[in-house]
Design a protein around this motif. Structure first.
Motif, mmCIF file in Angstrom:
data_model
loop_
_atom_site.group_PDB
_atom_site.id
_atom_site.type_symbol
_atom_site.label_atom_id
_atom_site.label_comp_id
_atom_site.label_asym_id
_atom_site.label_seq_id
_atom_site.Cartn_x
_atom_site.Cartn_y
_atom_site.Cartn_z
ATOM 1 N N VAL A 108 0.849 -1.201 0.000
ATOM 2 C CA VAL A 108 0.000 0.000 0.000
ATOM 3 C C VAL A 108 0.873 1.235 0.000
ATOM 4 C CG1 VAL A 108 -1.724 1.320 1.288
ATOM 5 C CG2 VAL A 108 -1.923 -1.171 1.127
ATOM 6 N N ARG A 109 1.885 1.223 0.837
ATOM 7 C CA ARG A 109 2.844 2.334 0.868
ATOM 8 C C ARG A 109 3.589 2.444 -0.458
ATOM 9 N NH1 ARG A 109 4.628 6.147 5.076
ATOM 10 N NH2 ARG A 109 2.558 6.315 5.936
ATOM 11 N N ALA A 110 4.066 1.340 -0.958
ATOM 12 C CA ALA A 110 4.832 1.354 -2.200
ATOM 13 C C ALA A 110 4.016 1.933 -3.347
ATOM 14 C CB ALA A 110 5.293 -0.056 -2.536
ATOM 15 N N ASN A 111 2.718 1.653 -3.357
ATOM 16 C CA ASN A 111 1.857 2.127 -4.435
ATOM 17 C C ASN A 111 1.577 3.625 -4.368
ATOM 18 O OD1 ASN A 111 1.666 -0.403 -5.618
ATOM 19 N ND2 ASN A 111 -0.185 -0.954 -4.474
ATOM 20 N N MET A 112 2.011 4.264 -3.286
ATOM 21 C CA MET A 112 1.893 5.721 -3.203
ATOM 22 C C MET A 112 2.909 6.427 -4.099
ATOM 23 S SD MET A 112 1.434 6.248 0.900
ATOM 24 C CE MET A 112 0.052 5.534 1.810
ATOM 25 N N VAL A 113 3.937 5.704 -4.519
ATOM 26 C CA VAL A 113 5.028 6.303 -5.292
ATOM 27 C C VAL A 113 4.712 6.260 -6.776
ATOM 28 C CG1 VAL A 113 7.480 6.152 -5.888
ATOM 29 C CG2 VAL A 113 6.718 5.601 -3.560
ATOM 30 N N ARG A 114 4.871 7.399 -7.423
ATOM 31 C CA ARG A 114 4.885 7.433 -8.887
ATOM 32 C C ARG A 114 6.167 8.119 -9.321
ATOM 33 N NH1 ARG A 114 2.233 12.218 -12.016
ATOM 34 N NH2 ARG A 114 2.175 13.880 -10.459
ATOM 35 N N THR A 115 6.762 7.620 -10.374
ATOM 36 C CA THR A 115 8.008 8.180 -10.881
ATOM 37 C C THR A 115 7.732 8.983 -12.146
ATOM 38 O OG1 THR A 115 8.487 6.139 -12.092
ATOM 39 C CG2 THR A 115 9.437 6.363 -9.893
ATOM 40 N N VAL A 116 8.443 10.114 -12.269
ATOM 41 C CA VAL A 116 8.254 11.028 -13.392
ATOM 42 C C VAL A 116 9.623 11.464 -13.893
ATOM 43 C CG1 VAL A 116 7.318 13.253 -14.139
ATOM 44 C CG2 VAL A 116 6.067 11.881 -12.457
ATOM 45 N N THR A 117 9.884 11.258 -15.174
ATOM 46 C CA THR A 117 11.139 11.715 -15.761
ATOM 47 C C THR A 117 10.997 13.188 -16.107
ATOM 48 O OG1 THR A 117 11.510 9.506 -16.690
ATOM 49 C CG2 THR A 117 12.841 11.303 -17.574
ATOM 50 N N ALA A 118 11.706 14.038 -15.354
ATOM 51 C CA ALA A 118 11.558 15.484 -15.542
ATOM 52 C C ALA A 118 12.732 16.216 -14.907
ATOM 53 C CB ALA A 118 10.244 15.972 -14.914
ATOM 54 N N PRO A 119 13.159 17.344 -15.502
ATOM 55 C CA PRO A 119 14.196 18.182 -14.890
ATOM 56 C C PRO A 119 13.600 19.039 -13.780
ATOM 57 C CG PRO A 119 13.450 19.197 -16.923
ATOM 58 C CD PRO A 119 12.715 17.884 -16.806
ATOM 59 N N HIS A 120 14.464 19.579 -12.942
ATOM 60 C CA HIS A 120 14.002 20.334 -11.775
ATOM 61 C C HIS A 120 13.152 21.546 -12.147
ATOM 62 C CE1 HIS A 120 16.842 17.757 -10.017
ATOM 63 N NE2 HIS A 120 17.869 18.571 -9.891
ATOM 64 N N HIS A 121 13.459 22.196 -13.251
ATOM 65 C CA HIS A 121 12.807 23.461 -13.579
ATOM 66 C C HIS A 121 11.578 23.298 -14.479
ATOM 67 C CE1 HIS A 121 15.527 22.621 -16.875
ATOM 68 N NE2 HIS A 121 14.925 23.526 -17.613
ATOM 69 N N ARG A 122 11.221 22.045 -14.797
ATOM 70 C CA ARG A 122 10.006 21.793 -15.588
ATOM 71 C C ARG A 122 9.329 20.545 -15.039
ATOM 72 N NH1 ARG A 122 13.360 22.984 -19.975
ATOM 73 N NH2 ARG A 122 13.446 20.780 -20.579
ATOM 74 N N LEU A 123 8.521 20.733 -14.019
ATOM 75 C CA LEU A 123 7.885 19.614 -13.330
ATOM 76 C C LEU A 123 6.438 19.472 -13.781
ATOM 77 C CD1 LEU A 123 9.241 20.441 -9.756
ATOM 78 C CD2 LEU A 123 10.151 18.726 -11.331
ATOM 79 N N PRO A 124 6.035 18.289 -14.203
ATOM 80 C CA PRO A 124 4.654 18.089 -14.664
ATOM 81 C C PRO A 124 3.688 17.882 -13.494
ATOM 82 C CG PRO A 124 5.885 16.061 -14.902
ATOM 83 C CD PRO A 124 6.860 17.088 -14.380
ATOM 84 N N LEU A 125 3.689 18.851 -12.587
ATOM 85 C CA LEU A 125 2.836 18.796 -11.403
ATOM 86 C C LEU A 125 2.014 20.076 -11.327
ATOM 87 C CD1 LEU A 125 5.455 17.494 -8.817
ATOM 88 C CD2 LEU A 125 3.678 16.159 -9.936
ATOM 89 N N ALA A 126 0.813 19.961 -10.797
ATOM 90 C CA ALA A 126 -0.079 21.110 -10.713
ATOM 91 C C ALA A 126 0.383 22.091 -9.638
ATOM 92 C CB ALA A 126 -1.500 20.631 -10.404
ATOM 93 N N ALA A 127 0.036 23.342 -9.817
ATOM 94 C CA ALA A 127 0.354 24.366 -8.830
ATOM 95 C C ALA A 127 -0.324 24.040 -7.504
ATOM 96 C CB ALA A 127 -0.095 25.734 -9.335
#
Length: 256
Positions: A108-127
């Motif tokens: 359950v804990r492990a499934n909380m993790v998602r990996t995203v290939t992205a540089p520090h200055h362009r993160l595909p995450l919402a504000a």
């Protein structure tokens, strides 16, 4: 033993090549770090101080911090591990699966993790989508004075970290204060970056002793030489039980 001066550069070979093609060997190295558990204890204290449900990590690598957060964050609901290297993230995922198998935390804990290939200055995450932003031993590569074309990256990285952070959230950054040295010190190539963190962005730091302990001399010499360079080999110290210690220090910066 005579005091060793901190080197004038980040004593790492081609880190882009290492992180892309030698993730497993890098993982072997960092598994030996934090002999006194100061990093582990400091992170555990931080995670229990507030209800951090959503965490994002920049430069997550093979999961050194990720795996500790999974163990110690009591209210964790979602963890986004970002890294420019897909190879490192594959190793992170393998490490998390191994931790579940070894009983360090459940699936359950492990499934909380998602990996995203992205540089520090362009993160595909919402504000405003995360409560806590972590970055360990990674922003230095974008802000070192050894890389003149990257000197202006810190404002972009900080702006992006602040964008994804909810109001009242926190940013925590770890950077080296020297490996193979007698005392902690900011590396000359990182002075401008560290000064900006503290003076412009109001971070304050704690010094952690994060020595490496290797199982034997061969492992100590091969991994230390490979990643840190030959200069650190003279600081290896073999213990009575056959293990080998390499002194190392880390700064933990928390934004006020």
């Amino acid at each position: 033993m005579a005091s060793q001066r901190a080197p004038d550069h980040i004593a790492v070979p081609d880190h882009v090549s290492i992180y892309e093609h030698q993730a497993a060997q890098y993982d072997r190295l960092i598994e030996c770090e934090d002999d006194k558990l100061e990093l582990r204890h400091a992170l555990s204290k931080l995670l229990q101080s507030e209800a951090y449900g959503r965490v994002a990590e920049l430069g997550a690598g093979t999961g050194r911090l990720t795996r500790l957060v999974l163990q110690y964050a009591p209210r964790l609901a979602e963890y986004t591990a970002c890294d420019a290297s897909a190879s490192m993230l594959r190793q992170l995922e393998a490490n998390v699966r191994r931790d579940v198998k070894d009983g360090h935390y459940n699936s359950v804990r492990a499934n909380m993790v998602r990996t995203v290939t992205a540089p520090h200055h362009r993160l595909p995450l919402a504000a405003g989508s995360v409560d806590l932003v972590l970055a360990g031993w990674t922003i230095c590569y974008a802000c070192s004075e050894e890389h003149e074309h990257q000197n202006n990256m810190l404002p972009s990285i900080m702006e992006e970290a602040r964008r994804i952070l909810r109001p009242g959230g926190r940013i925590v950054i770890w950077e080296t204060l020297g490996t193979g040295v007698d005392a902690p010190a900011v590396l000359p190539a990182l002075r401008g970056y560290i000064e900006a963190m503290e003076e412009r962005y109001h971070f304050r730091h704690t010094i952690l002793q994060t020595d490496f302990r290797f199982p034997n001399l061969h492992e100590a010499e091969s991994l230390s030489d490979w990643f840190f360079g030959k200069e650190v080999l003279r600081m290896l110290r073999q213990e009575a039980d056959g293990t080998v210690l390499l002194p190392s220090f880390t700064g933990m910066w928390i934004q006020e």
